[in-house]
Design an enzyme around this catalytic site. Structure first.
Site, short mmCIF file in Angstrom:
data_model
loop_
_atom_site.label_atom_id
_atom_site.label_comp_id
_atom_site.label_asym_id
_atom_site.label_seq_id
_atom_site.Cartn_x
_atom_site.Cartn_y
_atom_site.Cartn_z
N CYS A 150 -4.81 0.61 0.76
CA CYS A 150 -4.76 -0.85 0.77
C CYS A 150 -6.03 -1.39 1.41
O CYS A 150 -6.16 -1.42 2.64
CB CYS A 150 -3.54 -1.34 1.53
SG CYS A 150 -3.44 -3.16 1.57
N CYS A 153 -5.51 -4.34 3.84
CA CYS A 153 -4.98 -3.91 5.13
C CYS A 153 -6.04 -3.17 5.95
O CYS A 153 -6.14 -3.37 7.17
CB CYS A 153 -3.75 -3.03 4.94
SG CYS A 153 -2.36 -3.89 4.16
#
Length: 183
Positions: free
Chosen positions: A132, A135
């Site tokens: 991700c 993230c």
């Protein structure tokens, strides 16, 4: 079974992985013991490999307080949810999704009870494993704002990458030797 015992079961093609693990654990200079073992535990959980996760939890219990071990579990659990949600937002060409509320509970990110830098490192490690980018950027930014240097950040990601590789090899060997997986 401790991770060292698991490492002995890895085949010859994983020699570099074995050596990297040994170096990371025995010659670690960047991470505190809590940072190192929390990263190992959270990363092992993220691999979803039962053998590796059990070994990491066993070793983690030797090096972490109960609270830190629980916090590493929290980081892995929350990131397994958040990484999917925020990766979707990042990958979708529909920009509206990025403006909509997540409506996902994430209280554990505030109530984990360990040093914030440690929890962020564990979250970053799992986010790197789960791919991700949003993230990773978010956790890296928080770490830098809290005074963590690039060496510390990269050390945690290095641990995550090696733990992920161990899980991949163990999974490949289960498929390669199904009778061993049944034992």
């Amino acid at each position: 079974m401790p991770i060292d015992t698991v490492m002995e079961t890895l085949p010859g093609y994983a020699k570099d992985i074995k050596l990297n693990y040994s170096t990371l654990v025995r010659q670690n200079t960047e991470l505190t013991p809590q940072q190192l073992w929390g990263t190992v535990v959270a990363s092992a959980i993220a691999t979803r490999n039962d053998t590796l996760t059990a070994a990491a939890l066993e070793d983690g219990a030797q090096h972490l307080s109960e609270q830190a071990l629980e916090a590493a579990r929290i980081a892995a659990a929350l990131m397994s949810m958040n990484n999917i949600f925020y990766r979707f937002q990042h990958l979708s060409s529909n920009e509206k999704y990025a403006t909509m509320p997540a409506r996902l509970r994430m209280n554990g990110m505030r109530t984990h009870g360990v040093e914030p830098v440690d929890f962020e490192l564990w979250s970053l490690a799992v986010s790197a494993i789960n791919g991700c980018g949003k993230c990773v950027d978010s956790h890296e930014k928080v770490l830098r704002e809290k005074g963590a240097g690039e060496d510390l950040v990269l050390a945690a990601v290095r641990v995550a990458s090696v733990i992920h590789a161990i899980g991949a090899v163990l999974d490949a060997e289960k498929v390669h030797q199904p009778e061993a997986a049944m034992a």
